[in-house]
Design an enzyme around this catalytic site. Structure first.
Site, PDB file in Angstrom:
ATOM      1  N   ARG A 187      -3.370  -9.962   5.446  1.00  0.00           N
ATOM      2  CA  ARG A 187      -3.720 -10.041   4.020  1.00  0.00           C
ATOM      3  C   ARG A 187      -2.496  -9.598   3.227  1.00  0.00           C
ATOM      4  NH1 ARG A 187      -5.695  -6.650   0.093  1.00  0.00           N
ATOM      5  NH2 ARG A 187      -7.240  -7.503  -1.336  1.00  0.00           N
ATOM      6  N   LYS A 204       0.811  -1.225   0.000  1.00  0.00           N
ATOM      7  CA  LYS A 204       0.000   0.000   0.000  1.00  0.00           C
ATOM      8  C   LYS A 204       0.844   1.275   0.000  1.00  0.00           C
ATOM      9  CE  LYS A 204      -4.345  -1.886   1.573  1.00  0.00           C
ATOM     10  NZ  LYS A 204      -5.335  -2.005   2.649  1.00  0.00           N
TER      11      LYS A 204
HETATM   12  C1  YH5 Z   1      -7.669  -4.436   3.605  1.00  0.00           C
HETATM   13  O1  YH5 Z   1      -6.810  -3.680   4.070  1.00  0.00           O
HETATM   14  N1  YH5 Z   1      -7.390  -3.947   1.116  1.00  0.00           N
HETATM   15  S1  YH5 Z   1      -7.859  -3.954  -1.572  1.00  0.00           S
HETATM   16  C2  YH5 Z   1      -3.718   0.031  -2.966  1.00  0.00           C
HETATM   17  C3  YH5 Z   1      -2.433  -0.347  -3.209  1.00  0.00           C
HETATM   18  C4  YH5 Z   1      -2.009  -1.643  -2.929  1.00  0.00           C
HETATM   19  C5  YH5 Z   1      -2.908  -2.547  -2.420  1.00  0.00           C
HETATM   20  C6  YH5 Z   1      -0.638   0.264  -4.569  1.00  0.00           C
HETATM   21  N2  YH5 Z   1      -9.021  -5.300   0.450  1.00  0.00           N
HETATM   22  C7  YH5 Z   1      -7.940  -4.540   2.208  1.00  0.00           C
HETATM   23  O2  YH5 Z   1      -4.865  -4.245  -1.308  1.00  0.00           O
HETATM   24  N3  YH5 Z   1      -9.689  -6.147   2.643  1.00  0.00           N
HETATM   25  C8  YH5 Z   1      -8.092  -4.420   0.076  1.00  0.00           C
HETATM   26  O3  YH5 Z   1      -1.608   0.605  -3.664  1.00  0.00           O
HETATM   27  C9  YH5 Z   1      -8.949  -5.391   1.787  1.00  0.00           C
HETATM   28  N4  YH5 Z   1      -8.454  -5.194   4.424  1.00  0.00           N
HETATM   29  C10 YH5 Z   1      -9.425  -6.023   3.958  1.00  0.00           C
HETATM   30  N5  YH5 Z   1     -10.143  -6.728   4.832  1.00  0.00           N
HETATM   31  C11 YH5 Z   1      -6.611  -2.665  -1.514  1.00  0.00           C
HETATM   32  C12 YH5 Z   1      -5.212  -3.131  -1.650  1.00  0.00           C
HETATM   33  C13 YH5 Z   1      -4.221  -2.165  -2.194  1.00  0.00           C
HETATM   34  C14 YH5 Z   1      -4.611  -0.885  -2.477  1.00  0.00           C
END
Ligand code: YH5
Length: 262
Positions: A238, A204
């Protein structure tokens, strides 16, 4: 919990859906590395991402869940906010609901009760498209805890058993770096509510802000952050990079065990 995105913007060849065959390869890879849960998502919730129709989301996730279930004895969670996707995903073999909207959609608590599977309730301020525009709190830890308590109460009132609830502060979902850091430091307080906690920080932006690295260069930061969350007592991480994350979890578990024995 290993991330298996079926959204076109989530994998490098881009522009195509994840086929069930490609999903099986990725799931096999992540299970081989030691994943316990495969988190299947068909709606991108990245900041600024557009909404996906019900039909499109179902087309993406249901065949993937069926294919992974046919092939492996794996636990699958469905990353969705839509009650009808929850229903069809669980019918197809998912055994957990992961909702970044914490079952706030019309009819979602009733569907979750009927599904009879554990549910992760996540905090988000605003909606994915605009949530990072101007996140604002008086006291982020107090407000996120109050929100999660309120969602727990609504779920219990709807008939969900308390033994099936998981809480998540929602890193990056309507939060500045400062908000994310305050919440990370408050993980013990969140754990003290008495429910298992799930943390998703893998790749993230907060890790990009702290390290100056682009998304594809954030593995080390992601693994360290997963280890720190596990050291605080978080039960579900996760992640995108399963094997190195599992190494971090083993170190965290050993430290926690040594502390309890001391
Ligand atoms: C979470 O924290 N996150 S989707 C932006 C990024 C990288 C990754 C490059 N679903 C979560 O993974 N479910 C997502 O920038 C989730 N908790 C739970 N329970 C977002 C993601 C991401 C977003």
């Amino acid at each position: 919990m290993a991330v298996l995105n079926t959204t076109p913007d989530s994998f490098s060849d881009g522009g195509h859906y994840l086929t069930p065959e490609a999903a099986i390869d990725r799931a096999a890879n992540m299970l081989g590395q030691g994943a316990d849960i495969i988190d299947v998502g068909g709606e991108s919730t990245r900041p600024g991402a557009a909404a996906v129709s019900l039909e499109q989301e179902l087309e993406r996730v249901v065949p993937v869940i069926e294919a992974v279930r046919r092939r492996f004895d794996a636990r699958i969670s469905i990353d969705t906010s839509k009650p009808e996707v929850m229903r069809q995903a669980v019918a197809a073999g998912a055994s957990m609901i992961n909702d970044v909207n914490a079952l706030r959609a019309e009819g979602a608590t009733e569907v979750a009760v009927n599904c009879g599977v554990p549910v992760c309730l996540m905090h988000m301020q605003g909606q994915p498209r605009t949530m990072q525009t101007n996140p604002s709190y008086q006291d982020v830890v107090t407000e996120v805890s109050a929100f999660l308590n309120e969602r727990v109460a609504a779920c219990l009132a709807a008939g969900l058993p308390s033994s099936q609830l998981v809480l998540d502060p929602g890193f990056g979902f309507g939060k500045t770096l400062g908000h994310n850091l305050s919440l990370f430091n408050a993980l013990p307080a969140l754990l003290s509510l008495g429910y298992p906690v799930l943390v998703g920080v893998s790749r993230k932006s907060m890790l990009g802000q702290l390290t100056g690295r682009d998304v594809e260069q954030r593995q080390a930061a992601s693994v360290v952050a997963a280890g720190l969350a596990a050291r605080a007592g978080v039960q579900i991480l996760r992640v995108h990079d399963v094997a190195p994350s599992l190494d971090a979890l083993k170190i965290a578990a050993a430290l926690r065990q040594a502390e309890q024995l001391a």
